[in-house]
Design an enzyme around this catalytic site. Structure first.
Site, mmCIF file in Angstrom:
data_model
loop_
_atom_site.group_PDB
_atom_site.id
_atom_site.type_symbol
_atom_site.label_atom_id
_atom_site.label_comp_id
_atom_site.label_asym_id
_atom_site.label_seq_id
_atom_site.Cartn_x
_atom_site.Cartn_y
_atom_site.Cartn_z
ATOM 1 C CD GLU A 1 38.431 53.601 43.161
ATOM 2 O OE1 GLU A 1 37.588 52.701 43.023
ATOM 3 O OE2 GLU A 1 39.188 53.957 42.259
ATOM 4 C CD GLU B 1 43.289 51.992 42.807
ATOM 5 O OE1 GLU B 1 42.613 51.798 41.770
ATOM 6 O OE2 GLU B 1 42.899 51.680 43.937
HETATM 7 C C1 BG6 Z 1 39.711 50.973 41.378
HETATM 8 C C2 BG6 Z 1 39.839 50.096 42.580
HETATM 9 O O1 BG6 Z 1 38.339 51.158 41.180
HETATM 10 O O2 BG6 Z 1 40.115 50.556 40.141
HETATM 11 C C3 BG6 Z 1 40.625 48.827 42.347
HETATM 12 O O3 BG6 Z 1 40.332 50.770 43.700
HETATM 13 C C4 BG6 Z 1 40.332 48.327 40.953
HETATM 14 O O4 BG6 Z 1 40.299 47.920 43.352
HETATM 15 C C5 BG6 Z 1 40.825 49.350 39.967
HETATM 16 O O5 BG6 Z 1 40.879 47.077 40.685
HETATM 17 C C6 BG6 Z 1 40.675 48.941 38.515
HETATM 18 O O6 BG6 Z 1 39.393 48.518 38.273
HETATM 19 P P1 BG6 Z 1 39.078 47.104 37.647
HETATM 20 O O7 BG6 Z 1 37.640 46.972 37.753
HETATM 21 O O8 BG6 Z 1 39.578 47.176 36.244
HETATM 22 O O9 BG6 Z 1 39.820 46.092 38.443
#
Ligand code: BG6
Length: 479
Positions: free
Chosen positions: A179, A377
């Site tokens: 990211e 993701e």
């Molecule tokens: C992304 C990241 O921003 O979203 C992860 O690559 C992160 O590391 C994921 O965990 C979800 O975000 P959060 O803040 O809910 O854990």
């Protein structure tokens, strides 16, 4: 629900995590301190603090994660049971180079990943690896100022080459910086620390510091892509973009222009990764802002020679902006210039739920970058309730995935997007990156641990576990 769509047999269904959010073992096997190790626990609406080193009396959830470091064989069996073809994780830089500037790597750290990758492969699961996922060695932040320093390019490249060589027969799919574009929200200090290791209060002009650090990261990424291809020509090395499309609030032409500038500001990182050059508007922007950037002709040649093989991206939500009425330059500033989207629901953490945005984003990237895509993701952070019999009825998570996978399949089947795979985030409960909570759960697998690291850390299957297993077994037809 049967969609009528099937993904190809070689489609990489799997799950995604990051080392610092699940491994724990923060000082085991000679591991050094990373930036994640100095971030305290926050809560929903309460930001994490960054301490100057590890302090007594503070709670650092990444120190224990979900204890994957000690329990991964059990977890990998569960991944296999779900039918995973791949597992995306990162290599903690501080396991390999505890301070980041050593000449020789730490053998115990290298061996940990050797053993874990072997176990994955023995269960028919290929590792997909991010090199830097919010895990810069803390020493590099303190001694060198993180990526505000050009020397970081060499440290990163040394790390990248070391692991490329070591795992060249075990890992095919890599990504350089997780990211990388999330630091666009430069008014919030955490993305700057997490992405680039920039410390609060050390820079007079935060925005310039962000652009400079991002430039060095992009050069480091391009050099790593070239080095990786020399080490193993079969490597597929991608970028990793946080894809949150930004819509105009209305059809008012000025709203459209503001949204266009917002997209340019959030996705120029992808332009450099994928096309090997800065988009036309950005040098003009630097000039207008009076930013004195260190970008050499040699850097520009490196960027051109080190374009990525695919676009890895996360997708959680979309945003909306509108014209602020007084700015001919449309200098969109994130997050201040976001406005509410009246058409979408939100999660308990205020993240907009917008499956159509995923299809829109995939089309937008295909038109702009013409590269294979990999959704590395996507997921739904929620408060789960474990029942007395151990079950977790997470129908809200199933519903989120159903809608997003359907949108993904439409982008492939109807719009022709070339998609390599899909790895839902936090396939096993882990520590949240933004809040440090365990309570913000994403997994198909429940982990019995709370925000303070109390609990048995036992694993159990949520309802979504069997649902996702059936999705994979039917090649995405049964949602
Ligand atoms: C992304 C990241 O921003 O979203 C992860 O690559 C992160 O590391 C994921 O965990 C979800 O975000 P959060 O803040 O809910 O854990």
């Amino acid at each position: 629900m049967a969609t009528g769509y099937k993904m190809p047999k070689d489609f990489l269904w799997g799950g995604a995590v990051a080392a610092h959010q699940l491994e724990g073992g923060w000082n085991a096997g000679g591991k050094g301190v990373s930036i994640a190790d100095v971030m305290t626990a926050g809560r929903n609406g309460v930001p994490r603090k960054v301490t100057d080193g590890v302090k007594d009396g503070e709670i650092y959830p990444n120190h224990w994660g979900n204890d994957f470091y000690h329990r991964y064989p059990e977890d990998i069996k569960l991944f296999e049971e779900m039918g995973f073809k791949c597992f995306r994780t990162s290599i903690a830089w501080t396991r390999i180079f505890p301070n980041g500037d050593e000449a020789e790597p730490n053998e115990a750290g290298l061996k940990f990943y050797d053993d874990m990758f072997d176990d994955l492969l023995a269960h028919g699961i290929q590792p997909v690896i991010t090199l830097s996922h919010f895990e810069i060695p803390y020493h590099l932040v303190k001694e060198y100022g993180g990526f505000s320093n050009r020397k970081m390019i060499d440290f990163f490249l040394h790390f990248a080459k070391t692991v490329f060589k070591r795992y060249k027969n075990k890992v095919k799919y890599w990504m350089t910086f997780n990211e990388i574009n999330n630091q666009t929200a430069w008014s919030d200090p955490h993305p700057l620390l997490q992405n680039s290791g920039l410390e609060l209060g050390k820079h007079d002009n935060w925005e310039q510091a962000m652009y400079q650090a991002a430039h060095y990261e992009l050069v480091a990424s391009a050099l790593a892509v070239q080095a990786g291809h020399e080490i193993n020509p079969d490597f597929q090395i991608g970028c990793m973009i946080a894809m949150c499309p930004i819509y105009p609030l209305t059809a008012k032409p000025q709203d459209i222009m503001m949204a266009e500038r917002a997209m340019q500001k959030r996705y120029w990182f992808g332009d450099v990764h994928c096309r090997g050059e800065y988009p036309a508007w950005l040098p003009k922007y630097f000039e207008r802002k009076g930013f004195d950037m260190d970008i050499t002709a040699a850097d520009l040649a490196t960027l051109k020679a080190g374009t990525v093989d695919y676009v890895g991206f996360s997708y959680y939500m979309s945003f909306v902006t509108k014209d602020q009425g007084d700015d001919p330059e449309y200098d969109f500033k994130e997050p201040d210039d976001f406005v509410e989207n009246p058409y979408v629901e939100k999660s308990d953490w205020g993240w907009q739920i917008d499956p159509t945005g995923l299809r829109y984003a995939m089309n937008w990237m295909e038109d702009r970058w013409h590269l294979p895509q990999f959704i590395v993701e996507n997921g739904f952070g929620a408060y789960d309730k474990k029942q007395a019999d151990g079950s977790v009825h997470d129908d809200y998570r199933i519903s989120y995935f159903r809608d997003h996978i359907k949108a993904m399949e439409e982008a492939v089947a109807l719009d022709g997007v070339n998609l390599i795979g899909y790895t839902p985030w936090g396939c096993i409960d882990l520590v949240s990156a933004s809040t440090g909570e365990m309570a913000k759960r994403y997994g198909f697998i429940y982990v019995d641990a709370d925000d303070n690291g109390e609990g048995s850390f036992d694993r159990s299957k949520k309802d979504s576990f069997n649902w996702y297993k059936d999705v994979i077994a039917s090649d995405g037809e049964n949602l």
